[in-house]
Design a protein around this motif. Sequence first.
Motif, PDB file in Angstrom:
ATOM      1  N   HIS A 450    -120.135  26.105 -62.918  1.00 26.22           N
ATOM      2  CA  HIS A 450    -120.825  26.745 -61.787  1.00 26.22           C
ATOM      3  C   HIS A 450    -120.382  28.185 -61.565  1.00 26.22           C
ATOM      4  CE1 HIS A 450    -121.575  22.530 -59.821  1.00 26.22           C
ATOM      5  NE2 HIS A 450    -122.290  22.742 -60.909  1.00 26.22           N
ATOM      6  N   GLY A 451    -119.196  28.520 -62.010  1.00 26.82           N
ATOM      7  CA  GLY A 451    -118.678  29.862 -61.788  1.00 26.82           C
ATOM      8  C   GLY A 451    -117.752  29.940 -60.585  1.00 26.82           C
ATOM      9  N   VAL A 452    -117.191  31.131 -60.376  1.00 26.71           N
ATOM     10  CA  VAL A 452    -116.225  31.356 -59.293  1.00 26.71           C
ATOM     11  C   VAL A 452    -116.932  31.774 -58.005  1.00 26.71           C
ATOM     12  CG1 VAL A 452    -114.273  32.795 -58.540  1.00 26.71           C
ATOM     13  CG2 VAL A 452    -114.390  31.963 -60.907  1.00 26.71           C
ATOM     14  N   GLY A 453    -117.848  32.738 -58.123  1.00 25.73           N
ATOM     15  CA  GLY A 453    -118.611  33.185 -56.959  1.00 25.73           C
ATOM     16  C   GLY A 453    -117.737  33.624 -55.811  1.00 25.73           C
ATOM     17  N   LEU A 454    -118.079  33.111 -54.615  1.00 23.16           N
ATOM     18  CA  LEU A 454    -117.335  33.458 -53.407  1.00 23.16           C
ATOM     19  C   LEU A 454    -116.189  32.505 -53.116  1.00 23.16           C
ATOM     20  CD1 LEU A 454    -120.305  34.257 -50.966  1.00 23.16           C
ATOM     21  CD2 LEU A 454    -118.580  35.884 -51.773  1.00 23.16           C
ATOM     22  N   GLY A 455    -116.364  31.224 -53.431  1.00 24.47           N
ATOM     23  CA  GLY A 455    -115.470  30.204 -52.906  1.00 24.47           C
ATOM     24  C   GLY A 455    -114.228  29.902 -53.716  1.00 24.47           C
ATOM     25  N   ALA A 458    -109.511  32.503 -54.869  1.00 25.63           N
ATOM     26  CA  ALA A 458    -108.074  32.221 -54.754  1.00 25.63           C
ATOM     27  C   ALA A 458    -107.640  31.235 -55.830  1.00 25.63           C
ATOM     28  CB  ALA A 458    -107.749  31.681 -53.365  1.00 25.63           C
ATOM     29  N   LEU A 459    -108.492  30.235 -56.101  1.00 22.24           N
ATOM     30  CA  LEU A 459    -108.168  29.255 -57.133  1.00 22.24           C
ATOM     31  C   LEU A 459    -108.120  29.907 -58.516  1.00 22.24           C
ATOM     32  CD1 LEU A 459    -110.340  26.287 -55.850  1.00 22.24           C
ATOM     33  CD2 LEU A 459    -107.848  26.295 -56.034  1.00 22.24           C
ATOM     34  N   LEU A 460    -108.970  30.911 -58.737  1.00 19.53           N
ATOM     35  CA  LEU A 460    -108.937  31.634 -60.008  1.00 19.53           C
ATOM     36  C   LEU A 460    -107.572  32.277 -60.223  1.00 19.53           C
ATOM     37  CD1 LEU A 460    -110.506  32.762 -62.520  1.00 19.53           C
ATOM     38  CD2 LEU A 460    -110.967  34.787 -61.122  1.00 19.53           C
ATOM     39  N   CYS A 461    -107.014  32.833 -59.165  1.00 17.06           N
ATOM     40  CA  CYS A 461    -105.683  33.449 -59.258  1.00 17.06           C
ATOM     41  C   CYS A 461    -104.629  32.411 -59.621  1.00 17.06           C
ATOM     42  CB  CYS A 461    -105.315  34.124 -57.939  1.00 17.06           C
ATOM     43  SG  CYS A 461    -106.366  35.537 -57.523  1.00 17.06           S
ATOM     44  N   GLU A 462    -104.722  31.220 -59.007  1.00 15.86           N
ATOM     45  CA  GLU A 462    -103.770  30.153 -59.329  1.00 15.86           C
ATOM     46  C   GLU A 462    -103.938  29.702 -60.777  1.00 15.86           C
ATOM     47  OE1 GLU A 462    -103.561  26.875 -56.578  1.00 15.86           O
ATOM     48  OE2 GLU A 462    -104.197  28.149 -54.898  1.00 15.86           O
ATOM     49  N   GLU A 463    -105.181  29.615 -61.226  1.00 15.03           N
ATOM     50  CA  GLU A 463    -105.464  29.120 -62.573  1.00 15.03           C
ATOM     51  C   GLU A 463    -105.032  30.102 -63.653  1.00 15.03           C
ATOM     52  OE1 GLU A 463    -109.420  27.972 -65.207  1.00 15.03           O
ATOM     53  OE2 GLU A 463    -109.349  27.427 -63.078  1.00 15.03           O
ATOM     54  N   MET A 464    -105.360  31.375 -63.472  1.00 10.91           N
ATOM     55  CA  MET A 464    -105.150  32.369 -64.524  1.00 10.91           C
ATOM     56  C   MET A 464    -103.787  33.057 -64.431  1.00 10.91           C
ATOM     57  SD  MET A 464    -107.972  32.072 -66.150  1.00 10.91           S
ATOM     58  CE  MET A 464    -107.836  33.447 -67.274  1.00 10.91           C
ATOM     59  N   VAL A 469    -105.294  37.973 -64.115  1.00  9.89           N
ATOM     60  CA  VAL A 469    -106.250  38.462 -63.123  1.00  9.89           C
ATOM     61  C   VAL A 469    -106.152  39.979 -63.010  1.00  9.89           C
ATOM     62  CG1 VAL A 469    -106.858  38.437 -60.668  1.00  9.89           C
ATOM     63  CG2 VAL A 469    -106.370  36.293 -61.839  1.00  9.89           C
ATOM     64  N   GLY A 470    -104.954  40.512 -63.143  1.00  6.97           N
ATOM     65  CA  GLY A 470    -104.773  41.969 -63.137  1.00  6.97           C
ATOM     66  C   GLY A 470    -105.518  42.635 -64.283  1.00  6.97           C
ATOM     67  N   VAL A 471    -105.503  42.010 -65.457  1.00  5.33           N
ATOM     68  CA  VAL A 471    -106.258  42.545 -66.597  1.00  5.33           C
ATOM     69  C   VAL A 471    -107.755  42.520 -66.284  1.00  5.33           C
ATOM     70  CG1 VAL A 471    -106.909  42.149 -69.009  1.00  5.33           C
ATOM     71  CG2 VAL A 471    -104.518  41.958 -68.311  1.00  5.33           C
ATOM     72  N   MET A 472    -108.230  41.406 -65.685  1.00  2.00           N
ATOM     73  CA  MET A 472    -109.644  41.319 -65.287  1.00  2.00           C
ATOM     74  C   MET A 472    -109.999  42.446 -64.316  1.00  2.00           C
ATOM     75  SD  MET A 472    -110.293  37.266 -64.622  1.00  2.00           S
ATOM     76  CE  MET A 472    -109.795  36.015 -65.799  1.00  2.00           C
ATOM     77  N   GLN A 473    -109.111  42.697 -63.365  1.00  5.19           N
ATOM     78  CA  GLN A 473    -109.380  43.738 -62.372  1.00  5.19           C
ATOM     79  C   GLN A 473    -109.462  45.113 -63.026  1.00  5.19           C
ATOM     80  OE1 GLN A 473    -109.859  43.268 -58.742  1.00  5.19           O
ATOM     81  NE2 GLN A 473    -110.784  45.225 -59.336  1.00  5.19           N
ATOM     82  N   ARG A 474    -108.590  45.352 -64.015  1.00  6.80           N
ATOM     83  CA  ARG A 474    -108.624  46.647 -64.692  1.00  6.80           C
ATOM     84  C   ARG A 474    -109.896  46.807 -65.530  1.00  6.80           C
ATOM     85  NH1 ARG A 474    -103.109  45.517 -64.823  1.00  6.80           N
ATOM     86  NH2 ARG A 474    -103.051  44.802 -67.000  1.00  6.80           N
ATOM     87  N   PRO A 487    -120.314  43.138 -55.532  1.00  7.51           N
ATOM     88  CA  PRO A 487    -118.957  43.180 -54.962  1.00  7.51           C
ATOM     89  C   PRO A 487    -118.628  41.918 -54.170  1.00  7.51           C
ATOM     90  CG  PRO A 487    -120.455  44.635 -53.753  1.00  7.51           C
ATOM     91  CD  PRO A 487    -121.190  44.191 -54.982  1.00  7.51           C
ATOM     92  N   GLY A 488    -117.349  41.561 -54.180  1.00 10.18           N
ATOM     93  CA  GLY A 488    -116.884  40.403 -53.422  1.00 10.18           C
ATOM     94  C   GLY A 488    -116.921  39.103 -54.188  1.00 10.18           C
ATOM     95  N   LYS A 489    -117.418  39.113 -55.434  1.00 16.14           N
ATOM     96  CA  LYS A 489    -117.499  37.880 -56.227  1.00 16.14           C
ATOM     97  C   LYS A 489    -116.401  37.880 -57.303  1.00 16.14           C
ATOM     98  CE  LYS A 489    -121.193  37.738 -53.845  1.00 16.14           C
ATOM     99  NZ  LYS A 489    -122.420  38.277 -54.380  1.00 16.14           N
ATOM    100  N   VAL A 490    -115.994  36.702 -57.696  1.00 20.55           N
ATOM    101  CA  VAL A 490    -115.050  36.419 -58.784  1.00 20.55           C
ATOM    102  C   VAL A 490    -113.632  36.886 -58.450  1.00 20.55           C
ATOM    103  CG1 VAL A 490    -114.503  36.642 -61.247  1.00 20.55           C
ATOM    104  CG2 VAL A 490    -116.897  36.546 -60.510  1.00 20.55           C
ATOM    105  N   LEU A 491    -113.446  38.198 -58.284  1.00 16.82           N
ATOM    106  CA  LEU A 491    -112.119  38.740 -57.996  1.00 16.82           C
ATOM    107  C   LEU A 491    -111.960  39.005 -56.510  1.00 16.82           C
ATOM    108  CD1 LEU A 491    -111.914  41.291 -60.951  1.00 16.82           C
ATOM    109  CD2 LEU A 491    -110.861  39.023 -60.830  1.00 16.82           C
ATOM    110  N   GLN A 492    -110.783  38.694 -55.978  1.00 19.02           N
ATOM    111  CA  GLN A 492    -110.517  38.982 -54.573  1.00 19.02           C
ATOM    112  C   GLN A 492    -110.400  40.480 -54.390  1.00 19.02           C
ATOM    113  OE1 GLN A 492    -107.024  36.425 -53.927  1.00 19.02           O
ATOM    114  NE2 GLN A 492    -108.286  35.185 -52.580  1.00 19.02           N
ATOM    115  N   GLU A 493    -111.054  40.999 -53.347  1.00 15.92           N
ATOM    116  CA  GLU A 493    -111.057  42.439 -53.118  1.00 15.92           C
ATOM    117  C   GLU A 493    -109.686  42.913 -52.668  1.00 15.92           C
ATOM    118  OE1 GLU A 493    -114.157  43.441 -50.421  1.00 15.92           O
ATOM    119  OE2 GLU A 493    -115.667  43.498 -51.989  1.00 15.92           O
TER     120      GLU A 493
END
Length: 506
Positions: A450-455, A458-464, A469-474, A487-493
């Motif tokens: 389903h993807g990460v989306g909005l919800g 935080a779990l993505l950060c725990e998983e990866m 996640v820092g590499v994804m942000q860069r 904006p606002g999806k997948v990565l926490q702002e």
Amino acid sequence: MLLGLTPSRRLLSHRHCLLQCRSIKSENTARSTTLDSVLSAFRSICGEDGVSLGEAVRQQHGKDESVHRCCPPDVVVFPRCVEEVSALAKVCNNHRLPIIPFGTGTGLEGGVSAVTGGVCFSLRNMDQVLDVHQEDFDVTVEPGVTRKALNAYLRDTGLWFPVDPGADASLCGMAATSASGTNAVRYGTMRENVLNLEVVLADGNIIHTAGKGRRPRKTSAGYNLTNLFVGSEGTLGIITKTTLRLYGIPEAVVSAVCSFPSVQAAVDSTVQILQAGVPIARIEFLDDVMIDACNRFSSLSYPVTPTLFLEFHGSERSLEEQVQTAEDITQSNGGSDFQWARDAETRNRLWKARHDAWYAALALRPGCKAYSTDVCVPLSRLPQIIVETKEDLIKNRLTGPIAGHVGDGNFHCLMVVDPNDPEEQRGVHLFTERLARRALAMDGTCTGEHGVGLGKRALLCEEMGPMAVGVMQRLKDTLDPKNLMNPGKVLQESHHDRLDQRLMSQ
């Protein structure tokens, strides 16, 4: 407020109020002028009918099938070709306007919500099947082409596209979320079936992730940009074409239903069938609550016990061997004799019932809303996590029928919740958090398809982990330095992003 002030202080206060009023008036005039300029530019690109400010249209494009609230965009544009998408993106980039791509709105994680306003790019008018190469087993489509529309187009070629998430989703949208579904155990997910993508970046530049017009079955050339954008959920660019693998329609297809005395027996059978090397096309699990809901909703009459829906593809001779092996395994685990669905009409009815599980679950409690969990674990951990999850649901008295693509370790709890009961909503939220962390503890993922989306940010950060996640942000910062793409999806702002968005809205 001015009473009690000295005349000089009162004069200064009046002057301050006048200056504030002039400043606000000036800002509003500037904003209005900018808006008029932007809308004029949009209309010059895609025509008067290609731009909508209507409330109903904006509401329609501000929500998907998820429980997340509607966040409508400020304007919806309807480009007709990649050149228009590029030109529109350049206008948005110049004026720092967020861009939200929109396919069919069938997502389940709030991926189309315009959480900071902005411009929705509705891609439905780009609906052409561009190239079918029968001898090479591939096709290129625009983002308005849906899964069912493509297979209808391919009907006379002897080919089909098997990735089937249930909904008649747009194929580029399926690429953006790395969708999969019931056939993934045999044919893979979107990630394995996308050969090339045409992508419009935030600044309007157009790239082809595997090189323009290229469609080899494999490549070792450079970084895998195609898979960078598959699953990026519109946060890195707008997918305007995708080249997909196709498959030959199998000579023979047969489906079957098998009932089991327990969840453990059904899931053990799944693991053993795969371990035996049976090239099964679909193997879907439904618990007793889910099969009961499907019986009622789709007018079926299967036993109300844990159940597997299975499908086999191949030649007539190979099917005999596949079916015999699968049936021996299921019966060794206490499964019933197979109930067969051999003709196309009966098979379609069976799989429509499976795909309607979402609506069947909702029908259990009319007036309620549904939320689908989406964890995925290694096959060896599947029996344990499903049994523990079932116990969790019963212990906490939650309505959450279970259905899943258990052939690849992915299953869903379709949580049915009263939107007017805060305590129940809190209970469901806590359950979904426990389930996701249970999957992570078993070396799995919080989202299989389903993807990460909005919800699930935080779990993505725990998983990866923070480094990944820092590499994804860069990567995001490099491709989208103004944070305009969804904006606002997948990565926490970050704090910087939130400040930047506030400045954009002023």
